[in-house]
Design an enzyme around this catalytic site. Structure first.
Site, PDB file in Angstrom:
ATOM      1  N   GLY A   1      48.289  99.787  40.640  1.00 58.41           N
ATOM      2  CA  GLY A   1      47.751  98.443  40.848  1.00 58.41           C
ATOM      3  C   GLY A   1      46.518  98.175  40.010  1.00 58.41           C
TER       4      GLY A   1
ATOM      5  N   GLY B   1      46.585  96.732  37.232  1.00 55.26           N
ATOM      6  CA  GLY B   1      46.779  95.520  36.441  1.00 55.26           C
ATOM      7  C   GLY B   1      47.407  95.763  35.087  1.00 55.26           C
ATOM      8  N   SER B   2      48.499  96.542  35.060  1.00 55.30           N
ATOM      9  CA  SER B   2      49.127  96.792  33.762  1.00 55.30           C
ATOM     10  C   SER B   2      49.757  95.512  33.198  1.00 55.30           C
ATOM     11  CB  SER B   2      50.154  97.925  33.846  1.00 55.30           C
ATOM     12  OG  SER B   2      51.185  97.589  34.718  1.00 55.30           O
ATOM     13  N   SER B   3      50.257  94.628  34.081  1.00 56.20           N
ATOM     14  CA  SER B   3      50.866  93.380  33.585  1.00 56.20           C
ATOM     15  C   SER B   3      49.820  92.489  32.929  1.00 56.20           C
ATOM     16  CB  SER B   3      51.501  92.588  34.725  1.00 56.20           C
ATOM     17  OG  SER B   3      52.327  93.400  35.476  1.00 56.20           O
TER      18      SER B   3
ATOM     19  N   ALA C   1      46.936  93.451  31.665  1.00 52.42           N
ATOM     20  CA  ALA C   1      46.419  94.106  30.451  1.00 52.42           C
ATOM     21  C   ALA C   1      47.418  93.940  29.297  1.00 52.42           C
ATOM     22  CB  ALA C   1      46.149  95.582  30.725  1.00 52.42           C
TER      23      ALA C   1
ATOM     24  N   ASP D   1      42.480  89.291  37.148  1.00 49.40           N
ATOM     25  CA  ASP D   1      42.900  90.473  36.386  1.00 49.40           C
ATOM     26  C   ASP D   1      42.983  90.163  34.891  1.00 49.40           C
ATOM     27  OD1 ASP D   1      44.965  88.741  37.003  1.00 49.40           O
ATOM     28  OD2 ASP D   1      46.371  90.275  37.654  1.00 49.40           O
TER      29      ASP D   1
END
Ligand code: MEV
Length: 305
Positions: free
Chosen positions: A88, A90-92, A94, A135
């Site tokens: 969680g 925040g790879s999306s 980033a 994010d």
């Protein structure tokens, strides 16, 4: 020409959920980064993304960018993550920010940070339908930010130290699902939830001042209070509660879940002489300590060939 850029993940420090409802939050960018390599090719869009979820975000970022800036030709894009999308962090967001920034470099279209934020937030909304955009802001600006819903305010805070321990609960949370189900609950009891959100907003306002003063004792207390209010929203879990409890019993100034709840991570604020005790308490309670540093740099370009 080939461009390589990287954007950081994030950790929510204070104000999750309330920030979806027009209240402020405080977020820190973290040292775990998402790297994106971009190259022009004659036609088509070739995306190589080991984490399948990233694929849709890259695709949508490209679509929105091309539509807005009327760029032509094909693209080859490869993503590589320092961190698992499980946590969680925040790879999306980033990967979205790194893709947009990389495209602006590749096509030599200079964009301000706010322009990158606005495009990135649009990608989030198009794919997930919900979200405050905090994010995306963390990935663009880096550091520690005071953030208001949709980027109405994005204010970097001057925070030098942030001694936290991060513990993963072992369960992957589905953020859009949790946000949407809270929305349904709020519909039936607006007054109760607004009162909780107002209390969270007050915590955020005090934390904003105390963070710059490094008043850890006070900040720990605010974390505990914020966690308690998140419990009242019904988004915590037994596991997150017991990890926070274990951290506080081992000497942390305070602890709270970080993010949507339902799983993912908790954070604890610690003095350096208590760090080890808190980490081993988290591990003993069935959590997994994740080594990341807060206050990381925002999106940047580190290679142009
Ligand atoms: C999730 O990490 C944080 C939430 O506030 C959602 C959002 O702000 O987009 C629950």
């Amino acid at each position: 020409m080939e461009i390589e850029v990287s954007a950081p993940g994030k950790l929510m420090l204070f104000g999750e959920h309330a920030v979806v409802y027009n209240r402020p939050c405080i977020v820190s960018a973290v040292s775990s980064r998402m790297k994106v390599k971009l190259e022009k090719i004659p036609t088509g869009l070739e995306i190589d993304a080991p984490q399948t979820k990233d694929f849709r975000f890259v695709e949508e970022a490209v679509r929105i960018f091309k539509e807005k800036y009327k760029t032509n030709g094909g693209l080859k894009i490869k993503t590589q993550s320092d961190f698992s999308s499980q946590y969680g962090f925040g790879s999306s967001s980033a990967v979205t920010v790194a893709t947009i920034f990389g495209l602006s470099q590749l096509y030599q279209i200079p964009l301000t940070k706010k322009e990158i934020f606005d495009l990135g937030y649009q990608v989030t909304l198009n794919i997930q339908g919900v979200g405050s955009g905090f994010d995306i802001a963390a990935a663009v600006f880096g550091g520690v930010l005071y953030f208001l819903t949709g980027g109405k305010t994005i204010k970097p805070l001057s925070v030098k130290n942030l001694p936290i321990v991060v513990g993963y609960s072992g369960i992957k949370a589905d953020t859009p699902k949790i946000v949407k189900s809270l929305k349904l609950k709020i519909r039936n009891n607006k007054e109760k939830f607004n009162q909780i959100f107002d209390k969270i907003a007050q915590i955020v306002e005090v934390a904003k001042i105390e963070l710059e003063k490094e008043n850890w004792k006070k900040l720990g207390k605010l974390m505990n209070e914020n966690h308690h209010l998140l419990q009242q929203l019904g988004v915590s879990t037994k596991k997150l509660d017991s990890l926070c409890q274990a951290a506080v019993s081992a000497g942390a100034y305070g602890a709270k879940l970080s993010g949507a709840g339902g799983g993912d991570c908790m954070i604890a604020l610690v003095s350096e002489n208590k760090r080890q005790a808190v980490e081993s308490a988290i591990n003993k309670t069935g959590g997994k300590v994740i080594k990341v540093n807060p206050n990381a740099e925002g999106v940047f370009n580190y290679l142009i060939n």
